[in-house]
Design a protein around this motif. Structure first.
Motif, short mmCIF file in Angstrom:
data_model
loop_
_atom_site.label_atom_id
_atom_site.label_comp_id
_atom_site.label_asym_id
_atom_site.label_seq_id
_atom_site.Cartn_x
_atom_site.Cartn_y
_atom_site.Cartn_z
N HIS A 1 -49.40 -22.06 45.86
CA HIS A 1 -50.69 -22.55 46.36
C HIS A 1 -51.71 -22.52 45.22
O HIS A 1 -51.83 -21.52 44.50
CB HIS A 1 -51.18 -21.67 47.51
N GLY B 1 -52.39 -18.73 48.09
CA GLY B 1 -53.62 -18.99 47.37
C GLY B 1 -54.55 -19.82 48.22
O GLY B 1 -54.16 -20.29 49.30
N PRO B 2 -55.75 -20.05 47.74
CA PRO B 2 -56.74 -20.76 48.56
C PRO B 2 -56.56 -22.26 48.59
O PRO B 2 -57.09 -22.94 49.48
CB PRO B 2 -58.07 -20.40 47.88
N GLY B 3 -55.81 -22.82 47.63
CA GLY B 3 -55.70 -24.27 47.52
C GLY B 3 -54.46 -24.85 48.17
O GLY B 3 -53.67 -24.13 48.80
#
Length: 304
Positions: free
Chosen positions: A24, A97-99
């Motif tokens: 991510h 992850g944030p993405g």
């Protein structure tokens, strides 16, 4: 056996390995140089392949990249993202992850460095086969089957994955040859696309022990001796009998490393009437006698 199948059977060794990885954004992954060939397939999302001295290569869903000599490279979600991990054993399958997520199918093949065929040697450091609608359906099918096997553990998976990986390698090379043949005037893509040269190559691979001459190979190709020699050399990059000797030595090296046939049998298979003549030719190519080459291979296998 056709030429491409023969090349793969002779140069492939060991067992291929593969795995699926989900990252991510932001993410950056380094792949060190290895003594094997590697590949990546983007199953979901996108990323960029980075190599020193080259422009970033943007990869999207369905894109395939093949590194025939295991070159050092990096994969990142976007150019400029820091490298935070190095590919290696025991790494997690998914890193959150944030993405957005990128799903990758990655793997490697062991190719015998001492039996490299010119078909593989002429490939660039990175072979990129972009996903285009309607192109290379066999390659897309192999990717789908392999991804399905790796996505979840199912009965028979250990038996299914290795042959699917072998098919993937074959289809990658087929796709590369097909795309190169559209513009290539020389090299192996051009050789396969040239019926007279392809016919002569098939005969050499079908019976390397036969006492071929330029004239007899020209007859197979339907060309005069002079016309065939000129055309073969211009296309393949070496003279017909030079290639014949090269292929004989490659096949002999495989027989020595992977079998226990007597040296006299290996010599006959390589087209030599005596062990002495074969030994001289083999040492000229590999820098060591056939028997020593076999013993060195046994030592390497015992320490692997």
């Amino acid at each position: 056996m056709d030429v491409l199948s023969d090349v793969l059977a002779t140069t492939r060794t060991g067992r291929p390995v593969s795995g699926m990885f989900i990252r991510h954004a932001p993410w950056g992954r380094r792949y060190g140089r290895v003594e094997s060939a590697g590949f990546h397939v983007v199953l979901q999302g996108s990323c960029h392949l980075l190599r020193e001295g080259t422009e970033p290569l943007a990869l999207g869903v369905g894109d395939v990249v093949f590194m025939p000599r295991g070159c050092e490279h990096e994969l990142v979600d976007q150019p400029g993202t820091p490298i935070t991990e190095t590919a290696g054993p025991g790494e997690p399958r998914e890193i959150p992850g944030p993405g957005p997520a990128t799903s990758l199918l990655c793997g490697s093949y062991e190719l015998a460095a001492d039996r490299t065929h010119p078909l593989l040697a002429e490939l660039p450091e990175v072979v990129h086969i972009p996903a285009r609608l309607g192109t290379h359906p066999a390659l897309r099918g192999a990717v789908d089957l392999l991804a399905a096997e790796l996505a979840e553990s199912r009965p028979g998976g250990d038996a299914a994955v290795p042959p699917l990986l072998d098919l993937l390698l074959l289809y990658i090379l087929r796709a590369r040859l097909a795309e190169s043949a559209e513009s290539a005037e020389t090299g192996w893509a051009a050789a396969f696309a040239d019926p007279p040269i392809a016919a002569a190559l098939r005969e050499v691979h079908a019976d390397p022990s036969r006492q071929w001459t330029v004239e007899s190979l020209g007859t197979v190709a339907g060309l005069s001796r002079a016309a065939f020699a000129k055309r073969f050399t211009a296309t393949v990059g070496e003279a017909p009998l030079a290639y014949l000797t090269r292929w004989r030595m490659i096949t002999a090296a495989r027989l020595l490393r992977e079998g226990d046939a007597p040296l006299s049998t290996v010599a006959r298979h390589a087209g030599y009437g005596s062990e002495f003549a074969f030994g001289k030719a083999f040492k000229r190519e590999y820098g060591t006698a056939p028997g020593r080459y076999r013993r060195d291979g046994l030592v390497l296998a015992g320490t692997a």
